[in-house]
Design a protein around this motif. Structure first.
Motif, PDB file in Angstrom:
ATOM      1  N   SER A 194      60.649  86.011  39.554  1.00 22.57           N
ATOM      2  CA  SER A 194      59.504  86.628  38.863  1.00 22.57           C
ATOM      3  C   SER A 194      59.278  88.048  39.354  1.00 22.57           C
ATOM      4  O   SER A 194      59.640  88.405  40.480  1.00 22.57           O
TER       5      SER A 194
ATOM      6  N   ARG B  68      63.416  92.465  31.881  1.00 28.84           N
ATOM      7  CA  ARG B  68      63.034  91.393  30.979  1.00 28.84           C
ATOM      8  C   ARG B  68      63.435  91.854  29.578  1.00 28.84           C
ATOM      9  O   ARG B  68      63.089  92.962  29.165  1.00 28.84           O
ATOM     10  N   ASP B  69      64.208  91.038  28.907  1.00 26.69           N
ATOM     11  CA  ASP B  69      64.697  91.365  27.556  1.00 26.69           C
ATOM     12  C   ASP B  69      65.473  92.682  27.515  1.00 26.69           C
ATOM     13  O   ASP B  69      65.408  93.421  26.542  1.00 26.69           O
TER      14      ASP B  69
ATOM     15  N   ALA C  46      61.537  95.833  33.788  1.00 26.12           N
ATOM     16  CA  ALA C  46      60.362  94.965  33.706  1.00 26.12           C
ATOM     17  C   ALA C  46      59.105  95.743  34.068  1.00 26.12           C
ATOM     18  O   ALA C  46      59.118  96.600  34.966  1.00 26.12           O
TER      19      ALA C  46
ATOM     20  N   THR D  11      65.923  88.993  36.963  1.00 25.76           N
ATOM     21  CA  THR D  11      66.479  89.243  35.628  1.00 25.76           C
ATOM     22  C   THR D  11      66.159  88.076  34.693  1.00 25.76           C
ATOM     23  O   THR D  11      65.765  87.006  35.137  1.00 25.76           O
ATOM     24  N   THR D  12      66.369  88.301  33.409  1.00 27.68           N
ATOM     25  CA  THR D  12      66.023  87.299  32.400  1.00 27.68           C
ATOM     26  C   THR D  12      66.832  86.019  32.566  1.00 27.68           C
ATOM     27  O   THR D  12      66.308  84.912  32.407  1.00 27.68           O
TER      28      THR D  12
ATOM     29  N   LYS E 152      68.816  83.386  27.429  1.00 28.01           N
ATOM     30  CA  LYS E 152      67.693  82.476  27.191  1.00 28.01           C
ATOM     31  C   LYS E 152      68.178  81.104  26.711  1.00 28.01           C
ATOM     32  O   LYS E 152      67.711  80.570  25.699  1.00 28.01           O
TER      33      LYS E 152
END
Length: 242
Positions: free
Chosen positions: A55, A74-75, A79, A105-106, A153
């Motif tokens: 996180s 993120r994405d 971030a 990382t994601t 994801k």
């Protein structure tokens, strides 16, 4: 001493990881675009270690404690709350030498945590820039291997599968492989190996990174074999040079 070869399996998505027995195995975390390429480059350029966390708040807090660099995405973009992202080329020697990189990382750092939770014995990270070091280590260890693709994801992605195929192509004689996902990965790699960079524009994650953020040099680096040929080995919460 048994002459039986260890097994090798390829897990094409974190959502499938629970189907594989990780106890006693070497798990290779693969997140080619870009976490595992960034980890290899940072360690190759003299980073003290990389601390993977799941996180952004954890990354910020921990980096303050260890006087490190909090980084991550993120994405695909830096971030919120962090100054540094997941671009391997950011971590040149003048910037990263003797420093600690705290990375979130994601996909990649999440998969690493899942491997830990599933009792993996040994965890390393792999990408084209450290392909040789990964293959040498897996042959030397002579243990069961699970190649873990971080995907996107939980969805399948091609670049991680291509890297798994590159590994399999180089080390398959040392392992027992009865695994359709491994066969798929190697066949895909053999089809594309002569021009990975030319193939890249077909990949969905390429479009995410290049069309939205212009990160073509990142992509080139992430597909360059042995450009940062170190072995990131996970030990007590840290990725260090193995």
């Amino acid at each position: 001493m048994s002459s039986q070869k260890p097994t090798l399996f390829t897990c094409l998505s974190p959502a499938l990881l629970h189907l594989y027995d990780l106890k006693g195995a070497v798990v290779v975390i693969i997140d080619v675009f870009r976490a595992t390429s960034t980890i290899a480059y940072a360690l190759n350029n003299g980073a003290k270690c990389v601390i993977p966390v799941d996180s952004v708040p954890k990354a910020v807090a921990l980096s303050k404690n260890v006087n490190g660099i909090a980084a991550g995405e993120r994405d695909g973009k830096i971030a919120e709350g962090l100054e540094h992202g997941n671009s391997p080329l950011e971590y040149h020697p003048e910037f990263i030498k003797d420093r600690t990189l705290v990375l979130t990382t994601t996909n990649g750092t999440r998969l690493l945590q899942m491997a830990l939770d599933n009792q993996a014995e040994t965890i390393i990270t792999g990408s084209f820039p450290n392909l040789g070091a990964v293959c040498d280590f897996l042959i030397k260890e002579n243990k069961n291997v699970v190649l873990g693709c971080a995907g996107w994801k939980d969805r399948y992605n091609l670049e991680d599968t291509l890297f798994a195929g590159a590994v399999i192509n180089r080390i398959k004689e040392y392992f027992t492989i009865h695994c359709d996902s491994s066969l798929t990965a190697e066949n895909m790699y053999l089809q594309q190996q002569d021009d990975l960079i030319g193939f890249a524009p077909k990949l969905t994650h390429y479009h995410r990174l290049v069309e939205r953020f212009g990160l073509i040099e990142d992509i080139r680096f992430c597909l360059t074999e042995n450009a940062a040929n170190v072995l990131p080995l996970y030990k007590e919460g840290l990725l260090i040079r193995g």
